[in-house]
Design a protein around this motif. Structure first.
Motif, PDB file in Angstrom:
ATOM      1  N   LEU A   1       0.674  -1.144   0.009  1.00  0.00           N
ATOM      2  CA  LEU A   1      -0.050  -0.023   0.048  1.00  0.00           C
ATOM      3  C   LEU A   1       0.629   1.228  -0.240  1.00  0.00           C
ATOM      4  O   LEU A   1       0.310   2.410  -0.489  1.00  0.00           O
ATOM      5  N   SER A   2       2.144   1.126   0.356  1.00  0.00           N
ATOM      6  CA  SER A   2       2.970   2.432   0.540  1.00  0.00           C
ATOM      7  C   SER A   2       3.071   2.693  -1.090  1.00  0.00           C
ATOM      8  O   SER A   2       3.254   3.934  -1.493  1.00  0.00           O
ATOM      9  N   VAL A   3       3.213   1.754  -1.836  1.00  0.00           N
ATOM     10  CA  VAL A   3       3.295   2.217  -3.400  1.00  0.00           C
ATOM     11  C   VAL A   3       2.126   2.742  -3.938  1.00  0.00           C
ATOM     12  O   VAL A   3       2.058   3.811  -4.670  1.00  0.00           O
ATOM     13  N   GLN A   4       0.974   2.383  -3.233  1.00  0.00           N
ATOM     14  CA  GLN A   4      -0.301   2.715  -3.691  1.00  0.00           C
ATOM     15  C   GLN A   4      -0.734   4.028  -3.393  1.00  0.00           C
ATOM     16  O   GLN A   4      -0.826   4.945  -4.229  1.00  0.00           O
ATOM     17  N   ARG A   5      -0.193   4.693  -2.212  1.00  0.00           N
ATOM     18  CA  ARG A   5      -0.300   5.886  -1.825  1.00  0.00           C
ATOM     19  C   ARG A   5       0.472   6.838  -2.576  1.00  0.00           C
ATOM     20  O   ARG A   5       0.051   8.030  -2.765  1.00  0.00           O
ATOM     21  N   SER A   6       1.783   6.322  -2.964  1.00  0.00           N
ATOM     22  CA  SER A   6       2.701   7.388  -3.587  1.00  0.00           C
ATOM     23  C   SER A   6       2.395   7.433  -5.006  1.00  0.00           C
ATOM     24  O   SER A   6       3.072   8.622  -5.605  1.00  0.00           O
ATOM     25  N   GLY A   7       1.749   6.464  -5.619  1.00  0.00           N
ATOM     26  CA  GLY A   7       1.685   6.238  -7.012  1.00  0.00           C
ATOM     27  C   GLY A   7       0.206   6.664  -7.351  1.00  0.00           C
ATOM     28  O   GLY A   7      -0.068   6.228  -8.613  1.00  0.00           O
ATOM     29  N   GLY A   8      -0.503   7.057  -6.711  1.00  0.00           N
ATOM     30  CA  GLY A   8      -1.882   7.275  -7.119  1.00  0.00           C
ATOM     31  C   GLY A   8      -2.756   6.043  -6.742  1.00  0.00           C
ATOM     32  O   GLY A   8      -2.008   4.910  -6.320  1.00  0.00           O
ATOM     33  N   HIS A   9      -4.013   5.766  -6.776  1.00  0.00           N
ATOM     34  CA  HIS A   9      -4.943   4.721  -6.415  1.00  0.00           C
ATOM     35  C   HIS A   9      -4.774   3.602  -7.473  1.00  0.00           C
ATOM     36  O   HIS A   9      -4.821   3.804  -8.803  1.00  0.00           O
ATOM     37  N   VAL A  10      -4.047   2.430  -6.929  1.00  0.00           N
ATOM     38  CA  VAL A  10      -4.148   1.466  -7.724  1.00  0.00           C
ATOM     39  C   VAL A  10      -4.980   0.216  -7.063  1.00  0.00           C
ATOM     40  O   VAL A  10      -4.382  -0.026  -5.687  1.00  0.00           O
ATOM     41  N   ASP A  11      -6.029  -0.491  -7.532  1.00  0.00           N
ATOM     42  CA  ASP A  11      -6.499  -1.846  -6.803  1.00  0.00           C
ATOM     43  C   ASP A  11      -5.660  -2.790  -6.894  1.00  0.00           C
ATOM     44  O   ASP A  11      -5.821  -3.552  -8.105  1.00  0.00           O
ATOM     45  N   HIS A  12      -4.759  -3.237  -5.830  1.00  0.00           N
ATOM     46  CA  HIS A  12      -4.067  -4.474  -6.248  1.00  0.00           C
ATOM     47  C   HIS A  12      -4.761  -5.563  -6.203  1.00  0.00           C
ATOM     48  O   HIS A  12      -4.052  -6.666  -6.605  1.00  0.00           O
ATOM     49  N   PHE A  13      -5.921  -5.815  -5.676  1.00  0.00           N
ATOM     50  CA  PHE A  13      -6.758  -7.013  -5.290  1.00  0.00           C
ATOM     51  C   PHE A  13      -7.554  -7.116  -6.915  1.00  0.00           C
ATOM     52  O   PHE A  13      -8.663  -7.867  -6.737  1.00  0.00           O
ATOM     53  N   ASP A  14      -7.687  -6.329  -7.753  1.00  0.00           N
ATOM     54  CA  ASP A  14      -8.448  -6.638  -8.825  1.00  0.00           C
ATOM     55  C   ASP A  14      -8.011  -7.809  -9.465  1.00  0.00           C
ATOM     56  O   ASP A  14      -6.808  -7.972 -10.068  1.00  0.00           O
ATOM     57  N   ILE A  15      -9.082  -8.336 -10.149  1.00  0.00           N
ATOM     58  CA  ILE A  15      -8.696  -9.799 -10.684  1.00  0.00           C
ATOM     59  C   ILE A  15      -8.437  -9.492 -12.144  1.00  0.00           C
ATOM     60  O   ILE A  15      -9.624  -9.519 -12.993  1.00  0.00           O
ATOM     61  N   ALA A  16      -7.370  -9.382 -12.465  1.00  0.00           N
ATOM     62  CA  ALA A  16      -7.111  -8.639 -13.874  1.00  0.00           C
ATOM     63  C   ALA A  16      -6.415  -9.832 -14.631  1.00  0.00           C
ATOM     64  O   ALA A  16      -6.640 -10.044 -16.082  1.00  0.00           O
ATOM     65  N   GLU A  17      -5.872 -10.888 -14.060  1.00  0.00           N
ATOM     66  CA  GLU A  17      -5.023 -11.993 -14.769  1.00  0.00           C
ATOM     67  C   GLU A  17      -5.674 -13.141 -14.204  1.00  0.00           C
ATOM     68  O   GLU A  17      -6.194 -13.469 -12.998  1.00  0.00           O
ATOM     69  N   ARG A  18      -5.828 -14.192 -14.915  1.00  0.00           N
ATOM     70  CA  ARG A  18      -6.523 -15.347 -14.948  1.00  0.00           C
ATOM     71  C   ARG A  18      -5.555 -16.387 -14.057  1.00  0.00           C
ATOM     72  O   ARG A  18      -4.475 -16.922 -14.919  1.00  0.00           O
ATOM     73  N   VAL A  19      -5.374 -16.488 -12.930  1.00  0.00           N
ATOM     74  CA  VAL A  19      -4.454 -17.573 -12.238  1.00  0.00           C
ATOM     75  C   VAL A  19      -5.363 -18.859 -11.812  1.00  0.00           C
ATOM     76  O   VAL A  19      -6.246 -18.728 -10.938  1.00  0.00           O
ATOM     77  N   GLU A  20      -5.049 -19.924 -12.663  1.00  0.00           N
ATOM     78  CA  GLU A  20      -5.773 -21.135 -12.322  1.00  0.00           C
ATOM     79  C   GLU A  20      -5.405 -21.592 -10.894  1.00  0.00           C
ATOM     80  O   GLU A  20      -4.777 -21.311 -10.369  1.00  0.00           O
ATOM     81  N   MET A  21      -6.379 -22.757 -10.378  1.00  0.00           N
ATOM     82  CA  MET A  21      -6.138 -23.161  -9.071  1.00  0.00           C
ATOM     83  C   MET A  21      -5.046 -23.946  -9.044  1.00  0.00           C
ATOM     84  O   MET A  21      -4.589 -23.617  -7.720  1.00  0.00           O
TER      85      MET A  21
END
Length: 493
Positions: free
Chosen positions: A112-132
């Motif tokens: 989150l330290s990077v998130q605060r310094s570099g603008g809002h980034v949702d690191h928990f966004d499911i953007a990549e398909r990661v199989e089980m």
């Protein structure tokens, strides 16, 4: 199914995702559910399927939370690598103290330290398909990863055995002339004649041999289900299911329904448990289903709505079946009850359509499941940097994929038992144990990385650790109960 990071796929709306999930869950298992309901009793069946639907929904939310955690970890690792690269690129221009400070960044520095310094980034966004399988590799140790692959391999073997038995059964029923109007009141045995001296069991094995010869070779190659083939099989499935529900309702409405199911028969519960677990299975395919959804804000609502609809559909299909037909005459494959009874359906074309419906839909799925199983075998034995000899890759792995389920199908065509055992054992692992362990270790793994202030917008509503342990305790109790029942039943025989 189980694999690594793959292409996300073309994006689609939340509504399309709801339809895809519905089609994914409602499959072959639904056709074996009416007989399981009739065997266990309607009150017990209603209570158990409602509870198992709730449990499956809970573990589905676990998997979605783990998918979001896996995406967050991948982003953190990329950020870490970028910092190392930046540090390397500036090392020539820094003094020794400065370089030392640059390399002393702790690995557990909150993302989150990077998130605060570099603008809002949702690191928990499911953007990549990661199989089980990839999630297991990220959050489990080596033993856990191997146990996961063994579990999914056993489940896929059960899937293939069910498919390999279901198609020849349907063909046997059609070919052996059981579409006469008087056949519905007759219970056939395997030793009854089919063509002259050829018994029904012999006919079943002939069709199983043909099925193996025609579809078995696909295991040696790569097979994919095209979009149009998927649309066609889905359309056929919904025509068939809708027909069966409406026809049963019409017969019940006329007062000619013959079903008088018991209220409760505990001896049928273990098999009903396996059938219901199998029929709610979707956890292993969630990454390929959820990731392409363009707007994931309503994923939680979508999943809940799907489970409510599916539960209602299963109850409607099974209850119309058990009150329309005598329990003793219900087939393992429910479609067959409409092919030999003119009181329910007196149009020959439609009777043949329902009789052959499993043949078309299952035959298109068999090569896909076989290739998936073959690839999981390869992944289980793969070593970094190693390659398989041509004979092992192209001959041995396809053979160990194809032979066991065909042998099982040759030995038995009791679909209810095959579905029950597959769901009760491997299904319990994939639907309960693996999701619970994934979300538990994902939470433990990411907390020192993302910090306590991080909020996973896809976190499960069952976020307390109690629910994880409840699922694991429930899964262990079910396995012991089913195993004890099988042992006691065999002892009595």
């Amino acid at each position: 199914m189980a694999g690594g990071i793959t292409e996300t796929g073309e994006p689609y709306s939340a509504f399309v995702g709801l339809v895809y999930m519905f089609n994914l869950i409602v499959g072959t298992g639904a056709l074996t559910m009416p007989k399981a309901f009739a065997t266990a009793g309607w009150v017990v069946s209603l209570a158990l399927i409602s509870f198992l639907g709730f449990m499956s929904y809970m573990t589905t939310t676990f998997v979605i939370e783990a998918m979001a955690a896996a995406n967050a970890q991948l982003r953190w690792k990329r950020r870490e690598q970028e910092e190392i690269n930046d540090s390397d690129s500036t090392s020539d221009y820094s003094d020794d103290d400065g370089m030392g400070r640059g390399r002393s960044e702790p690995e557990t520095k909150p993302i989150l330290s990077v998130q605060r310094s570099g603008g809002h980034v949702d690191h928990f966004d499911i953007a990549e398909r990661v199989e089980m399988g990839q999630m297991a590799s990220m959050f489990f140790n080596k033993v856990g990863v191997n146990m996961f692959y063994i579990c999914i391999i056993v489940y896929l073997y059960g899937d293939l055995a069910i498919y390999a038995a279901a198609v020849p059964i349907s063909l046997m029923e059609v070919a052996c002339g059981n579409h006469s109007c008087s056949a519905g009141s007759v219970k056939y045995n395997d030793t009854d004649p089919c063509w002259g001296s050829v018994t029904r069991k012999d006919a079943y094995r002939v069709f199983l041999s043909m099925f193996t010869v025609l579809l078995g070779p696909f295991t040696f190659f790569n097979a994919q289900k095209t979009k149009y083939l998927q649309i066609l099989t889905s359309l056929m499935r919904w025509i068939a299911f809708t027909m069966m529900i409406i026809l049963a309702l019409i017969r019940i409405g006329k007062g000619t329904g013959e079903g008088t199911p018991p209220v409760a028969t505990l001896s049928g519960v273990p098999n009903l448990f396996g059938v219901c677990v199998y029929s709610f299975m979707c956890q292993h395919s969630l990454p390929s289903l959820v990731t392409p959804i363009s707007d994931k804000k309503r994923v939680g609502t979508l999943v809940f709505a799907d489970y409510v609809l599916i539960l209602g559909f299963y109850v409607l299909l099974s209850f119309t079946a058990i009150f329309c037909f005598k329990s003793s005459l219900l087939h393992d494959m429910y479609t067959l009850n409409f092919t030999d009874n003119c009181d329910v359906l007196n149009i020959p074309f439609l009777r043949y359509f329902l009789g052959l419906f499993p043949v078309f839909t299952i035959s298109t799925n068999f090569p896909i499941i076989a290739v998936t199983l073959r690839n999981n075998w390869k992944t289980l034995f793969h070593r970094d940097g190693g390659t398989y000899p041509w004979v092992v890759d192209r001959v041995v792995f396809p053979l160990i994929t194809l032979v066991p389920p065909i042998v099982v199908a040759f030995c038995t065509h009791n679909l209810e038992s095959l579905v029950g055992i597959t769901g009760a054992y491997a299904g319990t692992g994939i639907q309960y144990i693996v999701p619970a362990c994934l979300v538990y270790y994902a939470r433990r793994h990411l907390e020192p990385v993302v910090g306590r202030d991080a909020v996973n917008k896809h976190r499960s509503p069952f976020r307390h650790a109690f629910w994880v342990w409840f699922v694991l305790l429930w899964a262990g109790s079910c396995l012991m109960f089913v195993t004890a029942n099988i042992i006691l039943t065999d002892t009595k025989k």
